[in-house]
Write an enzyme that holds these catalytic residues in place. Structure first.
Site, PDB file in Angstrom:
ATOM      1  N   LYS A  68       0.592  -1.119   0.365  1.00  0.00           N
ATOM      2  CA  LYS A  68       0.245   0.273  -0.010  1.00  0.00           C
ATOM      3  C   LYS A  68       1.080   1.216   0.246  1.00  0.00           C
ATOM      4  O   LYS A  68       2.296   1.267   1.033  1.00  0.00           O
ATOM      5  CB  LYS A  68      -0.772  -0.231   1.419  1.00  0.00           C
ATOM      6  CG  LYS A  68      -1.958   0.665   1.390  1.00  0.00           C
ATOM      7  CD  LYS A  68      -2.293   0.730   2.565  1.00  0.00           C
ATOM      8  CE  LYS A  68      -3.392   1.886   3.212  1.00  0.00           C
ATOM      9  NZ  LYS A  68      -4.078   1.791   4.110  1.00  0.00           N
ATOM     10  N   SER A 105      -8.636  -0.192   8.379  1.00  0.00           N
ATOM     11  CA  SER A 105      -7.791  -0.321   7.159  1.00  0.00           C
ATOM     12  C   SER A 105      -7.851  -1.608   6.302  1.00  0.00           C
ATOM     13  O   SER A 105      -7.448  -1.623   4.936  1.00  0.00           O
ATOM     14  CB  SER A 105      -7.432   1.151   6.934  1.00  0.00           C
ATOM     15  OG  SER A 105      -7.525   1.843   7.382  1.00  0.00           O
ATOM     16  N   SER A 145      -9.348   1.839   4.549  1.00  0.00           N
ATOM     17  CA  SER A 145      -8.225   3.047   3.635  1.00  0.00           C
ATOM     18  C   SER A 145      -7.234   1.579   2.716  1.00  0.00           C
ATOM     19  O   SER A 145      -7.070   2.191   0.939  1.00  0.00           O
ATOM     20  CB  SER A 145      -7.265   3.617   4.234  1.00  0.00           C
ATOM     21  OG  SER A 145      -6.105   3.199   4.469  1.00  0.00           O
TER      22      SER A 145
END
Ligand SMILES: *[C@@H]1O[C@H](CO)[C@@H](O)[C@H](O)[C@H]1NC(C)=O
Ligand SMILES: *[C@@H]1O[C@H](CO)[C@@H](O)[C@H](O)[C@H]1NC(C)=O
Ligand SMILES: *[C@@H]1O[C@H](CO)[C@@H](O)[C@H](O)[C@H]1NC(C)=O
Ligand SMILES: *[C@@H]1O[C@H](CO)[C@@H](O)[C@H](O)[C@H]1NC(C)=O
Length: 472
Positions: A23, A135, A111
């Protein structure tokens, strides 16, 4: 599907190549870091984050960085409240809008949105997600995959832009075995992350070896039913309740003892008080991490040195889509207290007390439990503050008659038929070996992931882009 589907097993993990996405709030020397914002576009760091170094050393090829909700969902109004937020999950100025793959315009949740979607589609063997509050677990459940949110401190957050108090780095994969293998690689003590010194064992466990089909036999599993409501917008619905009933019955048949209810002793107080306390702590941590992070940058092309520079830049840059996407969350950070003032420390102590003694540890001790289970959609808030591990496993899909629910911006679908949802296993810090056993046994007994296909599939084979001579 991509033609190379390498399966990682414990015995062959080291030196083996597999594909992983990580990420984009992690620093790597070749790919930089943006957190999805144009603010850090072109910014560079001098070295890879420690967990990335471990991946590379184990022979992992990092294919790329995945889209995330800009700034880990903290940019906009009501950070993390998907029905109210003024921005959208999986959107960032740098990457655009990531979509989930089980429904047209599906909200991928955030996220770690791109990490979930890339894994679901097999664009990568597995991905790395980063979580403070949901997340990893949220996008994993909506991408119909496994997500492991490790105990805070089990994996290094060195050079990761995340709260050092509550943030953690974990694997997202299509099978429990793959996720466990990846955790084995990234887990362990790290000189650049003091929190990892709390790891209570000398060597990181061979997590994949705990994938045991009989693990549920004799396990005491509790259901903290009074915590099935997170806030007014996030409460377990009928589908979640039916899913929990089904899961409990499957586990019972597999030899587990189900203790229902096994309530969090002070959950109502946690609900009443935690919003304000967590906000105070979270914003202060974010501000401090931002200040720390910029000192690691070798190149800082936009010359961003603090949160106020960041807000100003975001409001001015057209790709940031301000004011259609507001900066209310960032303004909250801007007004935050310093991280080390007594009011922040007191808030943290109070909310920790409610989440640990009044929450997970309280319930587990009272009923002498090995683990807890909850619907994944309400499983993370207490676990975040308790710094406790959570694993989500696919549990089911919303049925035909589900009504459509839109996100706050009304551009993405949060809920409708066929959207996947998960079951979370929660435990005491550093009990990942147990949770992996139970989650694996449940995965093998149910095989839910295979029951519904994504609505899109990648068409490009790796050999089409890597060229004929690549040996693929
Ligand atoms: C982010 O997602 C969008 C939409 O799927 C895609 O077009 C874009 O290439 C992605 N960006 C990155 C950096 O992966
Ligand atoms: C698997 O779990 C069962 C039940 O707890 C246990 O008896 C058995 O020893 C475990 N097997 C392995 C290989 O750890
Ligand atoms: C939580 O707040 C509600 C509403 O203000 C109040 O009625 C209740 O007594 C509070 N509960 C606890 C345990 O503090
Ligand atoms: C987001 O909030 C800003 C500031 O309140 C407002 O100007 C904008 O219209 C909002 N965007 C949407 C899509 O509602």
């Amino acid at each position: 599907m991509p033609s190379v589907q390498l399966k990682l097993t414990t015995t062959t993990a080291h030196g083996m190549v597999f594909r992983s996405w990580s990420k984009d709030n992690t620093a790597t020397t070749d790919l930089g870091i943006t957190c999805g914002s144009c603010v850090f576009y072109g910014a560079t760091v001098g070295r890879d984050a420690s967990y990335v170094q471990k991946l590379r050393k184990a022979g992992v090829i990092i294919l790329g960085k995945s889209n995330l909700s800009e700034w880990g969902n903290i940019r906009s109004t009501n950070p993390g409240n998907f029905r109210k937020s003024n921005s959208s999950n999986g959107w960032s100025a740098v990457g655009g809008q990531t979509l989930g793959v089980y429904y047209p315009n599906q909200d991928p949740i955030g996220s770690s949105s791109g990490s979930g979607v890339a894994t679901a589609l097999g664009l990568a063997f597995a991905a790395i997600g980063i979580e403070v509050g949901g997340s990893i677990i949220g996008p994993a459940q909506r991408s119909n995959i496994i997500g492991i949110k490790p105990t805070v401190g089990l994996t290094s957050r060195d050079l990761v832009f995340i709260s050092k108090r509550q943030g953690t780095v974990g694997p997202m994969a299509r099978t429990l075995e793959d996720a466990a293998s990846l955790l084995e690689i990234i887990g362990g003590k790290c000189p650049h992350d003091p929190e990892t010194s709390k790891i209570p064992f000398e060597h990181i466990p061979k997590y994949a070896r705990f994938c045991n089909k009989s693990a549920l036999k004799g396990a005491r599993i509790g259901i903290p039913r009074n915590a099935f409501r997170d806030n007014d917008e996030a409460a377990a619905d009928e589908i979640d309740l039916a899913g929990i009933a089904k899961a409990a019955s499957i586990m019972k048949d597999a030899g587990a003892e189900i203790i229902d209810p096994a309530d969090y002793p002070e959950y109502e107080t946690f609900l009443n008080e935690s919003g304000a306390l967590r906000g105070r702590v979270g914003f202060a941590d974010w501000k401090a991490d931002m200040a720390r992070y910029v000192t690691n940058l070798v190149d800082n092309p936009q010359n961003i040195n603090n949160i106020d520079d960041l807000v100003e830049f975001t409001q001015a840059h057209p790709k940031e889509e301000y004011p259609s996407r507001d900066v209310a969350g960032l303004l909250g950070v801007s007004k935050a207290m310093a991280q080390d003032v007594p009011r922040v420390e007191e808030a943290w102590e109070r909310v920790r007390e409610l989440a640990v003694r009044g929450g997970i540890n309280g319930a587990m001790k009272k009923h002498n439990l090995d683990a807890l289970i909850m619907p994944s959609s309400v499983s993370t808030s207490v676990a975040t503050v308790a710094l406790a591990p959570v694993i989500t496993v696919p549990l089911g899909f919303y049925p035909e008659n589900t009504g459509i629910v839109w996100n706050g911006r009304r551009n993405l679908v949060l809920q409708d038929k066929n959207l996947p949802f998960g079951l979370s296993f929660i435990g005491l810090p550093f009990t990942e070996t147990k949770l992996i056993g139970y989650a694996y046994a449940f995965e093998q007994l149910t095989k839910v992931r295979d029951q519904v296909d994504p609505i899109v599939m990648p068409k490009t084979e790796l050999r089409d882009v890597a060229g004929k001579d690549s040996g693929i």
